[in-house]
Design a protein around this motif. Structure first.
Motif, PDB file in Angstrom:
ATOM      1  N   PRO A  96       2.515  -5.548  10.087  1.00 30.96           N
ATOM      2  CA  PRO A  96       3.074  -4.267  10.558  1.00 30.96           C
ATOM      3  C   PRO A  96       4.043  -3.635   9.563  1.00 30.96           C
ATOM      4  N   LYS A  97       4.868  -4.447   8.912  1.00 27.59           N
ATOM      5  CA  LYS A  97       5.831  -3.886   7.952  1.00 27.59           C
ATOM      6  C   LYS A  97       5.112  -3.287   6.752  1.00 27.59           C
ATOM      7  N   MET A  98       4.142  -4.017   6.213  1.00 31.39           N
ATOM      8  CA  MET A  98       3.393  -3.504   5.068  1.00 31.39           C
ATOM      9  C   MET A  98       2.587  -2.272   5.466  1.00 31.39           C
ATOM     10  N   ARG A  99       2.089  -2.269   6.696  1.00 36.48           N
ATOM     11  CA  ARG A  99       1.335  -1.115   7.178  1.00 36.48           C
ATOM     12  C   ARG A  99       2.235   0.117   7.258  1.00 36.48           C
ATOM     13  N   GLY A 100       3.480  -0.080   7.715  1.00 41.32           N
ATOM     14  CA  GLY A 100       4.417   1.035   7.772  1.00 41.32           C
ATOM     15  C   GLY A 100       4.714   1.607   6.399  1.00 41.32           C
ATOM     16  N   LEU A 101       4.900   0.737   5.409  1.00 40.21           N
ATOM     17  CA  LEU A 101       5.132   1.202   4.039  1.00 40.21           C
ATOM     18  C   LEU A 101       3.927   1.977   3.522  1.00 40.21           C
ATOM     19  N   THR A 102       2.735   1.459   3.811  1.00 37.95           N
ATOM     20  CA  THR A 102       1.504   2.117   3.353  1.00 37.95           C
ATOM     21  C   THR A 102       1.362   3.503   3.969  1.00 37.95           C
ATOM     22  N   LEU A 103       1.650   3.614   5.259  1.00 35.55           N
ATOM     23  CA  LEU A 103       1.554   4.916   5.919  1.00 35.55           C
ATOM     24  C   LEU A 103       2.544   5.909   5.320  1.00 35.55           C
ATOM     25  N   GLY A 104       3.761   5.425   5.011  1.00 38.43           N
ATOM     26  CA  GLY A 104       4.755   6.307   4.409  1.00 38.43           C
ATOM     27  C   GLY A 104       4.305   6.852   3.068  1.00 38.43           C
ATOM     28  N   TRP A 105       3.805   5.963   2.217  1.00 37.75           N
ATOM     29  CA  TRP A 105       3.340   6.399   0.894  1.00 37.75           C
ATOM     30  C   TRP A 105       2.087   7.263   0.995  1.00 37.75           C
ATOM     31  N   THR A 106       1.153   6.871   1.874  1.00 39.95           N
ATOM     32  CA  THR A 106      -0.107   7.617   1.996  1.00 39.95           C
ATOM     33  C   THR A 106       0.126   9.046   2.445  1.00 39.95           C
ATOM     34  N   PHE A 107       0.923   9.213   3.501  1.00 35.47           N
ATOM     35  CA  PHE A 107       1.105  10.547   4.053  1.00 35.47           C
ATOM     36  C   PHE A 107       2.335  11.244   3.489  1.00 35.47           C
ATOM     37  N   GLY A 166       7.417   6.974   7.467  1.00 36.59           N
ATOM     38  CA  GLY A 166       7.072   5.596   7.114  1.00 36.59           C
ATOM     39  C   GLY A 166       8.304   4.704   7.125  1.00 36.59           C
ATOM     40  N   TRP A 167       9.436   5.247   6.673  1.00 38.09           N
ATOM     41  CA  TRP A 167      10.696   4.502   6.689  1.00 38.09           C
ATOM     42  C   TRP A 167      11.109   4.174   8.124  1.00 38.09           C
ATOM     43  N   LEU A 168      10.886   5.104   9.063  1.00 39.64           N
ATOM     44  CA  LEU A 168      11.227   4.856  10.457  1.00 39.64           C
ATOM     45  C   LEU A 168      10.488   3.641  11.003  1.00 39.64           C
ATOM     46  N   VAL A 169       9.201   3.518  10.648  1.00 44.02           N
ATOM     47  CA  VAL A 169       8.395   2.407  11.154  1.00 44.02           C
ATOM     48  C   VAL A 169       8.907   1.079  10.612  1.00 44.02           C
ATOM     49  N   THR A 170       9.288   1.059   9.325  1.00 49.63           N
ATOM     50  CA  THR A 170       9.692  -0.197   8.700  1.00 49.63           C
ATOM     51  C   THR A 170      11.140  -0.557   8.995  1.00 49.63           C
ATOM     52  N   ARG A 171      12.006   0.436   9.151  1.00 52.68           N
ATOM     53  CA  ARG A 171      13.438   0.171   9.321  1.00 52.68           C
ATOM     54  C   ARG A 171      13.900   0.243  10.769  1.00 52.68           C
ATOM     55  N   MET A 172      13.196   0.984  11.612  1.00 55.99           N
ATOM     56  CA  MET A 172      13.613   1.110  13.011  1.00 55.99           C
ATOM     57  C   MET A 172      12.552   0.477  13.906  1.00 55.99           C
TER      58      MET A 172
END
Length: 428
Positions: free
Chosen positions: A144-155, A302-308
């Protein structure tokens, strides 16, 4: 190594899967004028003196074929088929662009209308397969954490490609982009040949890059259930989706938010009232703001998903949509156009609702659940008509208030009924 479900995934493989997801989505953005069925197809049909009904057929056909990827998920559920299925979807999507380009170049105009109906059908089917396979890839193949980072960079990066592609298409068709760039336009039909033809090598490049993906081994407990298609297993999949309270609640929030964002067309028409000018004059500005804000907000979400937590991204995107409509409603003059930027950033709700639903899903259900979520978006096709009826009877501002009411309802639902972090349920 890290664990997702029952399978250990090396960090290097997660990074490869993230790169595949990011490049695939960025290349889709690059050819958005062709693959985001709607405006370009309708414009060409209008130039052929087709009726408004016919001009709207491509987008309707695109929505009508959306159930077909669900059948594909049912009949070929094995994760071992994920990469070849994704590869062939991209190859066929590229071939559809080449087919259309050849028709524009060599076929009489009487053949253009069926081509412009068939092309969206192929895009709808292959795009649905591509979407569910990419989401299953990062669902199975990333934490989930890596997925959040990927979504942030992708979008965050992807919409830049959409801005570039849209600018290029405007220059090809009209030779002018917001009076900032001017070139000699390509005459018809060769401008259509270039636009549709370019989608072929772009999609085939994406098909090559997909070979980098690393799908984790299938757990023995899952592989035992995948020997052939059984109605019992299909019913278990439907039960898993529609009896899972988290997935159903997230899906309702998704539909409400999606429905609220369908106000975009009325916001564009509002230029006549607030600016006293034709909406067409500001179409390029709206597009640039829409994707530019999407790029800026992609990193933050993407930061919200990984940090919150995952729910924060749902609340944030819905709130941004509300802010965009409210801005257009209450801010006068040309500053109202910033509402398109805010609403464009909020359109990333699609990504984060899917991420939430994938996170609620068992690995063997990720592809099906993504397909079901895309399937229920068929119901959103009525929302532009609803907003149009409200506008015709009560005015454009009344339709804005209707959209705001729908989005506020979504916000309340998500805040009150969804946990901060989704959990995988044993339902089904």
């Amino acid at each position: 190594m890290t664990d997702v479900g029952e399978v250990s995934i090396p960090v290097a493989d997660q990074k490869r899967n993230g790169l595949v997801f990011m490049t695939s989505m960025s290349l889709i953005y690059l050819i958005a004028p062709v693959t985001y069925v709607g405006v370009l197809h309708a414009t060409i049909l209008d130039s052929l003196k087709a009726s408004d009904t016919v001009a709207n057929l491509p987008e309707a056909v695109y929505l009508w074929v959306s159930p077909l990827p669900v059948l594909i998920a049912w009949f070929w559920p094995s994760p071992q088929l994920l990469r070849p299925m994704l590869t062939w979807a991209l190859i066929v999507k590229g071939a559809a662009g080449a087919m259309a380009a050849l028709a524009f170049a060599f076929a009489p105009q009487t053949f253009w209308i069926p081509v412009l109906i068939i092309h969206p059908a192929i895009i709808g089917i292959t795009g649905g397969v591509q979407n569910m396979c990419l989401w299953e890839l990062i669902g199975r193949g990333m934490t989930p954490k890596m997925r959040g980072l990927t979504l942030g960079w992708t979008f965050g990066i992807g919409p830049i490609f959409a801005v570039l592609g849209s600018c290029a298409s405007q220059l090809i068709l009209k030779g002018d982009f917001l009076d900032m760039l001017k070139v000699t336009p390509i005459p018809q039909p060769w401008s259509y040949v270039v636009l549709f033809g370019a989608s072929c090598p772009v999609m085939w490049l994406s098909a090559v890059l997909v070979q980098m993906a690393r799908v984790p081994p299938v757990p023995e407990s899952e592989s035992e259930t995948e020997a052939g298609v059984k109605m019992k297993e299909i019913m278990r999949g439907l039960r898993s989706y529609f009896l899972n309270p988290l997935i159903v609640t997230a899906a309702i929030g998704f539909l409400l938010t999606y429905g609220g964002t369908m106000i975009m067309n009325n916001m564009s028409l509002y230029a006549r009232e607030t600016l006293g000018e034709a909406p067409e004059k500001y179409a390029g500005v709206q597009l640039a703001l829409r994707f530019g804000f999407k790029c800026l907000m992609g990193f933050g979400l993407g930061w919200l998903v990984t940090r919150m937590h995952a729910r924060a991204s749902l609340l944030a995107t819905t709130s941004i949509c509300i802010a965009g409509i409210a801005w257009a409603l209450f801010v006068p003059g040309k500053w109202y156009l910033l509402g398109f930027g805010l609403l464009g950033g909020g359109e990333l709700f699609y990504v984060y609702y899917l991420n939430y639903i994938v996170s609620c899903s068992k690995p063997e259900r990720m592809r099906e659940n993504t397909a079901y979520t895309n399937l229920i978006t068929v119901t959103i096709g009525m929302m532009p008509i609803v907003f149009g009826l409200v506008s015709d009877r009560y005015g454009l501002r009344a339709s804005f208030m209707t959209a705001l009411g729908i989005l506020v309802l979504a916000l309340i639902l998500v805040q009150s009924r969804l946990p901060k972090q989704p959990t995988i349920s044993d339902v089904g």
